[in-house]
Design a protein around this motif. Structure first.
Motif, mmCIF file in Angstrom:
data_model
loop_
_atom_site.group_PDB
_atom_site.id
_atom_site.type_symbol
_atom_site.label_atom_id
_atom_site.label_comp_id
_atom_site.label_asym_id
_atom_site.label_seq_id
_atom_site.Cartn_x
_atom_site.Cartn_y
_atom_site.Cartn_z
ATOM 1 N N GLY A 123 6.570 2.449 -10.694
ATOM 2 C CA GLY A 123 7.697 1.521 -10.699
ATOM 3 C C GLY A 123 8.897 2.081 -9.966
ATOM 4 O O GLY A 123 9.557 1.375 -9.182
ATOM 5 N N ALA A 124 9.196 3.354 -10.195
ATOM 6 C CA ALA A 124 10.332 3.993 -9.518
ATOM 7 C C ALA A 124 10.094 4.061 -8.011
ATOM 8 O O ALA A 124 11.005 3.812 -7.214
ATOM 9 C CB ALA A 124 10.569 5.387 -10.097
ATOM 10 N N PHE A 125 8.867 4.402 -7.611
ATOM 11 C CA PHE A 125 8.543 4.438 -6.184
ATOM 12 C C PHE A 125 8.718 3.051 -5.560
ATOM 13 O O PHE A 125 9.344 2.903 -4.505
ATOM 14 C CB PHE A 125 7.110 4.935 -5.956
ATOM 15 N N LEU A 126 8.181 2.042 -6.220
ATOM 16 C CA LEU A 126 8.251 0.684 -5.686
ATOM 17 C C LEU A 126 9.694 0.185 -5.593
ATOM 18 O O LEU A 126 10.054 -0.521 -4.643
ATOM 19 C CB LEU A 126 7.405 -0.263 -6.532
ATOM 20 N N GLN A 127 10.517 0.562 -6.546
ATOM 21 C CA GLN A 127 11.924 0.169 -6.523
ATOM 22 C C GLN A 127 12.615 0.711 -5.270
ATOM 23 O O GLN A 127 13.372 0.013 -4.608
ATOM 24 C CB GLN A 127 12.627 0.666 -7.778
ATOM 25 N N ARG A 128 12.319 1.953 -4.940
ATOM 26 C CA ARG A 128 12.896 2.543 -3.727
ATOM 27 C C ARG A 128 12.247 1.980 -2.464
ATOM 28 O O ARG A 128 12.896 1.842 -1.433
ATOM 29 C CB ARG A 128 12.774 4.056 -3.765
ATOM 30 N N LEU A 129 10.958 1.662 -2.560
ATOM 31 C CA LEU A 129 10.245 1.090 -1.415
ATOM 32 C C LEU A 129 10.883 -0.227 -0.980
ATOM 33 O O LEU A 129 11.205 -0.408 0.199
ATOM 34 C CB LEU A 129 8.773 0.872 -1.754
ATOM 35 N N VAL A 130 11.064 -1.133 -1.917
ATOM 36 C CA VAL A 130 11.565 -2.462 -1.555
ATOM 37 C C VAL A 130 13.020 -2.427 -1.093
ATOM 38 O O VAL A 130 13.498 -3.393 -0.488
ATOM 39 C CB VAL A 130 11.364 -3.493 -2.686
ATOM 40 N N ALA A 131 13.709 -1.328 -1.338
ATOM 41 C CA ALA A 131 15.083 -1.172 -0.861
ATOM 42 C C ALA A 131 15.135 -0.732 0.606
ATOM 43 O O ALA A 131 16.210 -0.753 1.218
ATOM 44 C CB ALA A 131 15.833 -0.162 -1.736
ATOM 45 N N GLN A 132 13.993 -0.358 1.182
ATOM 46 C CA GLN A 132 13.944 0.082 2.576
ATOM 47 C C GLN A 132 14.010 -1.130 3.508
ATOM 48 O O GLN A 132 13.288 -2.107 3.311
ATOM 49 C CB GLN A 132 12.661 0.872 2.857
ATOM 50 N N ASN A 134 13.235 -3.728 6.191
ATOM 51 C CA ASN A 134 12.038 -4.188 6.915
ATOM 52 C C ASN A 134 10.766 -3.455 6.518
ATOM 53 O O ASN A 134 9.862 -3.279 7.337
ATOM 54 C CB ASN A 134 12.267 -4.069 8.431
ATOM 55 N N TRP A 135 10.657 -3.038 5.289
ATOM 56 C CA TRP A 135 9.501 -2.250 4.861
ATOM 57 C C TRP A 135 8.183 -2.996 5.038
ATOM 58 O O TRP A 135 7.147 -2.368 5.239
ATOM 59 C CB TRP A 135 9.664 -1.759 3.420
ATOM 60 N N THR A 136 8.213 -4.312 4.985
ATOM 61 C CA THR A 136 6.963 -5.076 5.071
ATOM 62 C C THR A 136 6.371 -5.119 6.467
ATOM 63 O O THR A 136 5.204 -5.465 6.629
ATOM 64 C CB THR A 136 7.166 -6.528 4.585
ATOM 65 N N THR A 137 7.167 -4.758 7.466
ATOM 66 C CA THR A 137 6.678 -4.838 8.843
ATOM 67 C C THR A 137 6.666 -3.494 9.567
ATOM 68 O O THR A 137 6.216 -3.422 10.705
ATOM 69 C CB THR A 137 7.535 -5.837 9.663
ATOM 70 N N ARG A 138 7.148 -2.471 8.917
ATOM 71 C CA ARG A 138 7.200 -1.142 9.534
ATOM 72 C C ARG A 138 5.919 -0.357 9.267
ATOM 73 O O ARG A 138 5.214 -0.608 8.285
ATOM 74 C CB ARG A 138 8.398 -0.371 8.994
ATOM 75 N N PRO A 139 5.613 0.629 10.107
ATOM 76 C CA PRO A 139 4.433 1.464 9.871
ATOM 77 C C PRO A 139 4.512 2.181 8.515
ATOM 78 O O PRO A 139 5.583 2.640 8.101
ATOM 79 C CB PRO A 139 4.476 2.474 11.023
ATOM 80 N N LEU A 140 3.390 2.260 7.865
ATOM 81 C CA LEU A 140 3.291 2.865 6.538
ATOM 82 C C LEU A 140 3.928 4.246 6.479
ATOM 83 O O LEU A 140 4.709 4.539 5.573
ATOM 84 C CB LEU A 140 1.815 2.936 6.130
ATOM 85 N N THR A 141 3.605 5.100 7.416
ATOM 86 C CA THR A 141 4.087 6.479 7.351
ATOM 87 C C THR A 141 5.613 6.561 7.453
ATOM 88 O O THR A 141 6.238 7.390 6.803
ATOM 89 C CB THR A 141 3.395 7.375 8.390
ATOM 90 N N ASP A 142 6.223 5.659 8.224
ATOM 91 C CA ASP A 142 7.683 5.652 8.345
ATOM 92 C C ASP A 142 8.339 5.230 7.036
ATOM 93 O O ASP A 142 9.315 5.834 6.594
ATOM 94 C CB ASP A 142 8.129 4.714 9.467
ATOM 95 N N VAL A 143 7.805 4.181 6.436
ATOM 96 C CA VAL A 143 8.382 3.680 5.192
ATOM 97 C C VAL A 143 8.187 4.699 4.066
ATOM 98 O O VAL A 143 9.123 4.999 3.315
ATOM 99 C CB VAL A 143 7.760 2.326 4.796
ATOM 100 N N ALA A 144 6.978 5.241 3.955
ATOM 101 C CA ALA A 144 6.703 6.232 2.910
ATOM 102 C C ALA A 144 7.624 7.436 3.058
ATOM 103 O O ALA A 144 8.175 7.934 2.067
ATOM 104 C CB ALA A 144 5.237 6.665 2.955
ATOM 105 N N PRO A 182 0.820 -3.792 8.055
ATOM 106 C CA PRO A 182 2.145 -4.389 8.061
ATOM 107 C C PRO A 182 2.002 -5.885 8.305
ATOM 108 O O PRO A 182 1.075 -6.330 8.957
ATOM 109 C CB PRO A 182 2.852 -3.715 9.240
ATOM 110 N N GLY A 183 2.931 -6.644 7.768
ATOM 111 C CA GLY A 183 2.821 -8.098 7.872
ATOM 112 C C GLY A 183 2.189 -8.681 6.629
ATOM 113 O O GLY A 183 2.196 -9.875 6.419
ATOM 114 N N GLN A 184 1.639 -7.835 5.767
ATOM 115 C CA GLN A 184 1.112 -8.275 4.489
ATOM 116 C C GLN A 184 2.210 -8.164 3.437
ATOM 117 O O GLN A 184 1.959 -8.021 2.276
ATOM 118 C CB GLN A 184 -0.097 -7.436 4.063
ATOM 119 N N GLY A 185 3.424 -8.218 3.892
ATOM 120 C CA GLY A 185 4.577 -8.005 3.024
ATOM 121 C C GLY A 185 5.063 -9.277 2.384
ATOM 122 O O GLY A 185 4.362 -10.268 2.284
#
Length: 191
Positions: A123-132, A134-144, A182-185
Motif C-alpha cells: 500500500g505504501a509503495f502504491l501510494q508513492r507510485l500513483v504520485a509519480q 505520468n506513471w501509467t505511460t512511463r517505462p517501468l524502470t524509470d517509475v520504479a 505502459p498504457g495499461q494505466g
C-alpha cells in the motif's frame, strides 16, 4: 484490509484445490498449468523459478493493487520492484541500513510496522507510485526508480524483472489480463 487478506487466502485455497487435489488423482502432472505448483510448491514463471513464499508475496501485491482499483500496470511495477529489492521475500531483518520488507523500505520513512507487513508495504509503495507524474505511460524502470530512489548506478535494474512481473500480474490478476505494458494505466481498458 480484510478484503486483501481474504483475496490472498482465497488464492492459496484455490491453488490447493485446483492443483493439489487433481495432482493426487493424476500423479505429479499439474493439469491447470497455472501459477501454483503441486502441493503449494514453487513454479517457473518467465524462466524464473519462484518458491511458494515468493508466489504468495506476489499474490499479495496483486491483491492489494486490485483492492485499490489500480490498473494491472501498477501491479507489474510493484512486482518488478519487489523482485529487484528483495527477490519477492519479506525480509524482516535489516541488511541494508534500516530497510525492511518486500520493497526494502526505510524504517525511518515508513516505520517497521509498515515496511515489514506485505499488505501495508505494498500500500505504501502504491501510494508513492500513483504520485509519480505520468506513471501509467512511463517505462517501468524509470517509475520504479523514482519511487525507490536508488543510487544512480542501480536505477535501471528494475527493467530486468519486467517480463516476470508482467506474467505474474497477468496470471494473478482477476478480471483483466494483459498487465505488463505502459498504457495499461489509469483509464486503460483491456478485454
Amino acid at each position: 484490509m480484510r478484503s486483501v487478506i481474504a483475496a490472498v487466502v482465497a488464492f492459496g485455497l484455490t491453488c490447493l484445490v485446483l492443483v493439489a487435489v487433481p495432482v493426487i488423482a493424476l500423479g505429479s502432472q499439474s493439469p491447470t498449468g497455472g501459477i501454483c505448483g503441486p502441493g503449494g510448491t514453487g513454479q517457473s514463471v518467465a524462466n524464473v523459478t519462484l518458491d511458494a513464499e515468493q508466489l504468495a508475496n506476489a499474490a499479495t501485491i496483486v491483491a492489494v493493487t486490485q483492492s485499490r482499483a489500480l490498473p494491472p500496470y501498477a501491479a507489474t511495477i510493484a512486482l518488478a520492484t519487489a523482485m529487484q529489492e528483495s527477490t519477492l521475500r519479506n525480509i524482516t531483518a535489516a541488511v541494508d541500513h534500516d530497510s525492511l520488507g518486500l520493497f526494502q523500505q526505510r524504517v525511518i520513512y515508513y516505520t517497521a510496522a509498515v515496511a515489514a507487513d506485505p499488505v501495508k508495504a505494498t500500500g505504501a509503495f502504491l501510494q508513492r507510485l500513483v504520485a509519480q507524474p505520468n506513471w501509467t505511460t512511463r517505462p517501468l524502470t524509470d517509475v520504479a526508480a523514482d519511487v525507490q530512489k536508488p543510487l544512480e548506478a542501480y536505477r535501471g535494474l528494475y527493467a530486468q524483472w519486467q517480463p516476470l512481473a508482467a506474467q505474474l500480474a497477468a496470471q494473478l490478476w482477476t478480471g483483466r489480463p494483459n498487465a505488463g505494458a505502459p498504457g495499461q494505466g489509469a483509464g486503460a481498458t483491456t478485454n
